[in-house]
Design a protein around this motif. Structure first.
Motif, PDB file in Angstrom:
ATOM      1  N   LEU A   8       0.802  -1.208   0.000  1.00 51.16           N
ATOM      2  CA  LEU A   8       0.000   0.000   0.000  1.00 51.16           C
ATOM      3  C   LEU A   8       0.837   1.261   0.000  1.00 51.16           C
ATOM      4  CD1 LEU A   8      -2.668  -1.413   2.312  1.00 51.16           C
ATOM      5  CD2 LEU A   8      -3.121  -0.457   0.074  1.00 51.16           C
ATOM      6  N   TRP A  12       2.860   0.857  -6.822  1.00 51.54           N
ATOM      7  CA  TRP A  12       3.187   0.770  -8.238  1.00 51.54           C
ATOM      8  C   TRP A  12       4.531   0.107  -8.458  1.00 51.54           C
ATOM      9  CZ3 TRP A  12       6.910   4.110 -10.608  1.00 51.54           C
ATOM     10  CH2 TRP A  12       7.500   4.989  -9.709  1.00 51.54           C
ATOM     11  N   PHE A  96      16.499   6.817  -8.074  1.00 53.76           N
ATOM     12  CA  PHE A  96      15.836   7.599  -9.105  1.00 53.76           C
ATOM     13  C   PHE A  96      16.894   8.462  -9.782  1.00 53.76           C
ATOM     14  CE2 PHE A  96      12.356  10.907 -10.045  1.00 53.76           C
ATOM     15  CZ  PHE A  96      12.097  10.310 -11.259  1.00 53.76           C
ATOM     16  N   LEU A 344       2.344  11.781 -14.722  1.00 58.27           N
ATOM     17  CA  LEU A 344       1.382  11.917 -13.627  1.00 58.27           C
ATOM     18  C   LEU A 344       0.283  10.861 -13.740  1.00 58.27           C
ATOM     19  CD1 LEU A 344       0.968  15.784 -13.334  1.00 58.27           C
ATOM     20  CD2 LEU A 344       2.121  14.256 -11.759  1.00 58.27           C
ATOM     21  N   LEU A 347       1.525   7.361 -12.861  1.00 52.64           N
ATOM     22  CA  LEU A 347       1.611   7.222 -11.404  1.00 52.64           C
ATOM     23  C   LEU A 347       0.227   7.003 -10.811  1.00 52.64           C
ATOM     24  CD1 LEU A 347       4.052  10.043 -10.310  1.00 52.64           C
ATOM     25  CD2 LEU A 347       4.471   7.604 -10.299  1.00 52.64           C
ATOM     26  N   HIS A 351      -2.201   3.698  -8.619  1.00 53.89           N
ATOM     27  CA  HIS A 351      -2.862   3.905  -7.335  1.00 53.89           C
ATOM     28  C   HIS A 351      -4.351   3.709  -7.442  1.00 53.89           C
ATOM     29  CE1 HIS A 351       0.461   5.174  -4.885  1.00 53.89           C
ATOM     30  NE2 HIS A 351       0.986   5.509  -6.031  1.00 53.89           N
TER      31      HIS A 351
ATOM     32  N   MET B  44       7.972  15.579   0.972  1.00 52.96           N
ATOM     33  CA  MET B  44       9.228  15.989   0.355  1.00 52.96           C
ATOM     34  C   MET B  44       8.874  16.786  -0.891  1.00 52.96           C
ATOM     35  SD  MET B  44      12.521  13.892  -0.938  1.00 52.96           S
ATOM     36  CE  MET B  44      13.789  14.771  -1.854  1.00 52.96           C
ATOM     37  N   PHE B  90      -2.295  14.874  -6.113  1.00 48.79           N
ATOM     38  CA  PHE B  90      -1.577  13.641  -6.444  1.00 48.79           C
ATOM     39  C   PHE B  90      -0.903  13.042  -5.218  1.00 48.79           C
ATOM     40  CE2 PHE B  90      -1.627  12.372 -10.806  1.00 48.79           C
ATOM     41  CZ  PHE B  90      -2.255  13.437 -11.414  1.00 48.79           C
ATOM     42  N   ILE B  94      -4.228  10.999  -3.887  1.00 48.60           N
ATOM     43  CA  ILE B  94      -3.987   9.745  -4.612  1.00 48.60           C
ATOM     44  C   ILE B  94      -2.845   8.969  -3.966  1.00 48.60           C
ATOM     45  CG2 ILE B  94      -3.507   8.734  -6.880  1.00 48.60           C
ATOM     46  CD1 ILE B  94      -4.669  11.188  -8.164  1.00 48.60           C
ATOM     47  N   GLY B  95      -1.886   9.685  -3.394  1.00 45.52           N
ATOM     48  CA  GLY B  95      -0.813   9.009  -2.684  1.00 45.52           C
ATOM     49  C   GLY B  95       0.326   8.553  -3.572  1.00 45.52           C
ATOM     50  N   THR B  96       0.667   9.364  -4.587  1.00 51.49           N
ATOM     51  CA  THR B  96       1.770   8.983  -5.465  1.00 51.49           C
ATOM     52  C   THR B  96       3.101   9.330  -4.818  1.00 51.49           C
ATOM     53  OG1 THR B  96       1.575  11.115  -6.531  1.00 51.49           O
ATOM     54  CG2 THR B  96       0.454   9.297  -7.588  1.00 51.49           C
ATOM     55  N   ASP B  97       4.160   8.804  -5.414  1.00 47.49           N
ATOM     56  CA  ASP B  97       5.521   9.048  -4.944  1.00 47.49           C
ATOM     57  C   ASP B  97       5.826  10.547  -5.005  1.00 47.49           C
ATOM     58  OD1 ASP B  97       8.315   7.246  -4.818  1.00 47.49           O
ATOM     59  OD2 ASP B  97       8.558   9.322  -5.409  1.00 47.49           O
ATOM     60  N   ILE B  99       8.649  12.299  -4.990  1.00 51.22           N
ATOM     61  CA  ILE B  99       9.733  12.791  -5.841  1.00 51.22           C
ATOM     62  C   ILE B  99       9.347  12.732  -7.311  1.00 51.22           C
ATOM     63  CG2 ILE B  99      12.089  12.378  -6.576  1.00 51.22           C
ATOM     64  CD1 ILE B  99      12.632  11.307  -3.767  1.00 51.22           C
ATOM     65  N   VAL B 100       8.813  11.580  -7.735  1.00 53.03           N
ATOM     66  CA  VAL B 100       8.486  11.445  -9.161  1.00 53.03           C
ATOM     67  C   VAL B 100       7.401  12.445  -9.542  1.00 53.03           C
ATOM     68  CG1 VAL B 100       7.893   9.838 -10.979  1.00 53.03           C
ATOM     69  CG2 VAL B 100       9.024   9.011  -8.948  1.00 53.03           C
ATOM     70  N   THR B 101       6.417  12.601  -8.665  1.00 54.96           N
ATOM     71  CA  THR B 101       5.351  13.566  -8.939  1.00 54.96           C
ATOM     72  C   THR B 101       5.923  14.968  -9.052  1.00 54.96           C
ATOM     73  OG1 THR B 101       3.983  12.183  -7.538  1.00 54.96           O
ATOM     74  CG2 THR B 101       3.061  14.277  -8.200  1.00 54.96           C
ATOM     75  N   GLN B 310       7.005   9.789   2.673  1.00 58.78           N
ATOM     76  CA  GLN B 310       6.184   8.607   2.392  1.00 58.78           C
ATOM     77  C   GLN B 310       4.715   9.021   2.279  1.00 58.78           C
ATOM     78  OE1 GLN B 310       7.427   5.557   1.914  1.00 58.78           O
ATOM     79  NE2 GLN B 310       9.483   6.356   2.284  1.00 58.78           N
ATOM     80  N   PRO B 311       4.040   8.482   1.294  1.00 62.35           N
ATOM     81  CA  PRO B 311       2.606   8.760   1.233  1.00 62.35           C
ATOM     82  C   PRO B 311       1.927   8.144   2.455  1.00 62.35           C
ATOM     83  CG  PRO B 311       3.375   7.709  -0.797  1.00 62.35           C
ATOM     84  CD  PRO B 311       4.482   7.608   0.195  1.00 62.35           C
ATOM     85  N   GLU B 316      -4.201   1.393   5.830  1.00 60.88           N
ATOM     86  CA  GLU B 316      -3.312   0.348   6.310  1.00 60.88           C
ATOM     87  C   GLU B 316      -3.779  -0.203   7.640  1.00 60.88           C
ATOM     88  OE1 GLU B 316       0.494   2.470   4.274  1.00 60.88           O
ATOM     89  OE2 GLU B 316       0.367   2.361   6.440  1.00 60.88           O
TER      90      GLU B 316
END
Lengths: 376, 320
Positions: A8, A12, A96, A344, A347, A351, B44, B90, B94-97, B99-101, B310-311, B316
């Protein structure tokens, strides 16, 4: 409990750890993301008073409309295939590597140096020498962030982002300073020696053997990740660093390995673009391709075979955007918007999919609860 | 060698240099003070680079059409906030990463700003004539012999940036809201248990970071200069992030970091202006190299909380 927690928090990446592109559920998200990004971008174009249908038509035609367009697309995809693989290998260790952008440039500078300053060698020595120099350059540029990440646990993202700016300045200096072609108004390096150039296979498409190198590397990348011990270690560290440590894997060494492989691949990508296509460097050399590579890798689901598709897609976008700019006057920076939206949506798609699964499970739990209550 | 030394001596003894340090510290400091709250709430946030760029572009466009740099700054804040809402949706919902976002958003901002700017002002990107933010000379204090010119003859945003440090410090450590933010970043689960809405707090702190980053971007384009260039933030968002990390997520520490980088930036400009036989590209590298060195030597293995970056997923707790 542990696995569910992991699932969770980083669903991804977790979902991607398995090899093979088997089910349609794994294949669908990138396509949905691309479609969604194109639609959103079309709406944005409408707001800016461009006709999105004409724009996409121009994009499509100048990407794969005729033979020379296809040639340009393949040539633009080539660095992306290799850098996409570079990003993938690093990401498999949860590194990354945004520094691809800078590593391409430094590798290119090394290759140009060998290509222009060394002369009198036969082709079969000079070409590999350029490639080795380029790989060494890329690797050297990845060394600092790799060491900081592996030995000191410092986040590689900020360091590599800053190093990208430094690399762009280095290139600017090299192009205007020591490597500049004398007597030219516009700053550019001299062309590399004839002996350092790859032969052109299909003249009307400007194809060179670099494409075979890229395809071989992608195949090798697949075998490396799924059929060798270092590749296994890389994936293990990426999947669960603590478990890898407990299993006796040297985590810092594995991180260094994957980061340095990543850097040298990026350097090689820059080199092949020089010795195969451009023969020289301008200040704008492959600018932005490092970010394309990240997009290609993510769309390719961090799998070498996926990178193959992602690389060609973003290469087509690159060559198509030029045509779009020429024929319709739409700035080519539009592709950055498309690219960012695709990342985006990719990603988000994971989710949302996992969120859906969780929601179904929750519903099931409710059903159980009701059943239990009704029995009591 | 002696020549070089005397040149450096010349740089360091001129009051103008220190005025420039303050001026160049300002955008970094502002951004850092804006995003330190969402950093403390566990996000972050390196998307501030993109927020700033959006602010810088919008400030020029709004000032051009409405004629007032103040409205330009306001527009910059709002535009950056829109981008920060996207980031918050996001990352938080949505809880995306993170850094990548953030990287994707920075690319989006880079593309969108140059697209809009070229659409409005043509492909040549010639900058229109606009009036920038005024300079406020503080009465009485501005007339002090040397310090007056350095400290009290600056853009209002310079004063705001430095005033924001004690304000941020007070807010972070002396108010309930600050405590809540820190709790959410430290252990989101525990914060959730005692009834804090982790999502909401994180969402709002990101909005604040967007607002302030937009203002800092406006300072770059209509405060220091009156032009917009593609990608003109040139990593200042990343540098501001490093200033926060350098300052161990404390406003006062971040101030120290920002001043160091402002100093490096001012030094770089002076070296370029004086020539000194150094290629200008190497001068331009100085701030980045300072920043990397700051990370390497001062930071070490610092992460103030395991939940950082961390998202957070509330579910959980219920799935096991």
């Amino acid at each position: 409990m542990k696995t569910k927690f992991k699932l969770l928090t980083r669903p991804w990446l977790e979902g991607l750890q398995k090899a093979g592109l088997s089910s349609w559920k794994r294949l669908a998200p990138p396509f949905i993301a691309i479609a969604a990004a194109l639609i959103v971008c079309g709406v944005l174009m409408l707001f800016m008073n461009f006709n999105p249908l004409l724009a996409y038509q121009a994009l499509f035609e100048s990407a794969i409309g005729n033979k020379s367009a296809i040639g340009t697309t393949i040539i633009k995809s080539l660095p992306l295939l290799i850098t996409g693989l570079a990003v993938t290998i690093a990401y498999r260790t949860e590194i990354f590597n945004i520094g691809v952008e800078g590593q391409i440039l430094v590798g290119g500078i090394f290759a140009i140096w060998v290509g222009t300053k060394v002369s009198g060698l036969p082709s079969f020595i000079h070409i590999p020498l350029c490639m080795i120099a380029g790989m060494a350059g890329g690797m050297a540029y990845a060394l600092l962030p790799a060491w900081l990440k592996a030995k000191r646990g410092i986040n590689e993202v900020i360091v590599t982002l800053l190093l990208n700016y430094v690399a762009a300045l280095l290139l600017s200096w090299a192009v205007r300073g020591p490597l500049r072609e004398p007597g030219q108004l516009y700053a550019k390096t001299a062309e590399i020696a004839e002996t350092a150039r790859l032969p052109i296979l299909v003249p009307e498409m400007r194809l060179h053997p670099g494409i075979f190198i890229a395809l071989i590397l992608i195949t090798l990348g697949y075998f490396f990740l799924w059929h060798t011990v270092p590749g296994f270690n890389i994936r293990f560290v990426g999947a669960n660093q603590r478990a890898a440590e407990a299993a006796g894997i040297n985590v810092p060494k594995t991180m260094m390995t994957s980061f340095l492989i990543s850097g040298s691949l990026a350097g090689l990508a820059g080199t092949l673009h020089i010795i195969g296509t451009e023969y020289r460097m301008l200040e704008s050399f492959l600018s932005g391709f490092g970010y394309d590579a990240i997009a290609a890798a993510l769309v390719g689901q961090l799998h070498p075979l996926g990178v193959l598709l992602g690389g060609f897609f973003f290469g087509a976008l690159r060559s198509g955007s030029n045509g779009m700019q020429i024929s319709l006057g739409i700035p080519s920076t539009l592709i950055y918007v498309i690219q960012a939206l695709i990342i985006l949506f990719v990603l988000a798609s994971y989710h949302i999919r996992f969120g859906w699964r969780w929601w179904k499970r929750e519903k099931q739990r409710d059903v159980f609860k009701q059943e239990i209550q009704s029995r009591n | 060698m002696a020549d070089l030394l005397s040149q450096f001596l010349f740089i360091f003894t001129s009051p103008d240099f220190y005025a420039a340090v303050l001026r160049l510290t300002t955008p970094i400091l502002l951004v850092a003070m804006g995003s330190i709250f969402c950093e403390r709430a566990g996000i972050m946030n390196i998307a501030i680079e993109g927020f700033m760029l959006m602010g810088a572009m919008t400030a020029v466009v709004v000032t051009y059409y409405l004629g007032s740099p103040w409205l330009g700054a306001l527009g910059a804040m709002l535009a950056a906030m829109v981008l920060s809402i996207l980031f918050a949706v996001f990352v938080v919902i949505i809880g995306t990463d993170h850094i990548v976002t953030a990287v994707a958003l920075n690319v989006l901002s880079l593309g969108a700003t140059s697209l809009i700017f070229r659409r409005i002002f043509g492909a040549m990107s010639t900058t229109p004539e606009i009036t920038g933010l005024p300079i406020w000379r503080i009465p009485l204090l501005g007339d002090l012999p040397v310090l007056g010119n350095i400290l009290f003859n600056q853009s209002p945003l310079v004063y705001l940036a430095f005033l924001s440090v004690p304000i941020a410090n007070f807010f972070m450590f002396r108010t309930k809201w600050g405590l809540n933010i820190r709790a959410v970043g430290e252990t989101p689960r525990a914060a959730d248990t005692v009834g804090l809405n982790v999502y909401r707090i994180r969402f709002y702190t990101i909005l604040v970071s967007g607002l302030v980053a937009g203002l800092a971007g406006a300072f770059l384009s209509i405060g220091q200069t009156t032009i917009f260039q593609e990608g003109m933030t040139a990593g200042r968002g990343y540098i501001a992030y490093t200033a926060i990390v350098f300052g161990k997520w404390n406003p006062l520490g971040a101030l120290a970091g920002a001043v160091i980088f402002g100093f490096a930036d001012a030094l770089q400009l002076r070296i370029q202006a004086l020539g000194m036989g150094i290629p200008y590209q190497f001068a331009l590298m100085i701030p980045y190299i300072f920043t990397i060195l700051a990370i390497v030597f001062a930071v070490g293995r610092v992460s103030w909380s395991a939940a950082y970056g961390q998202p957070y997923r509330r579910v959980e707790r219920s799935v096991d």
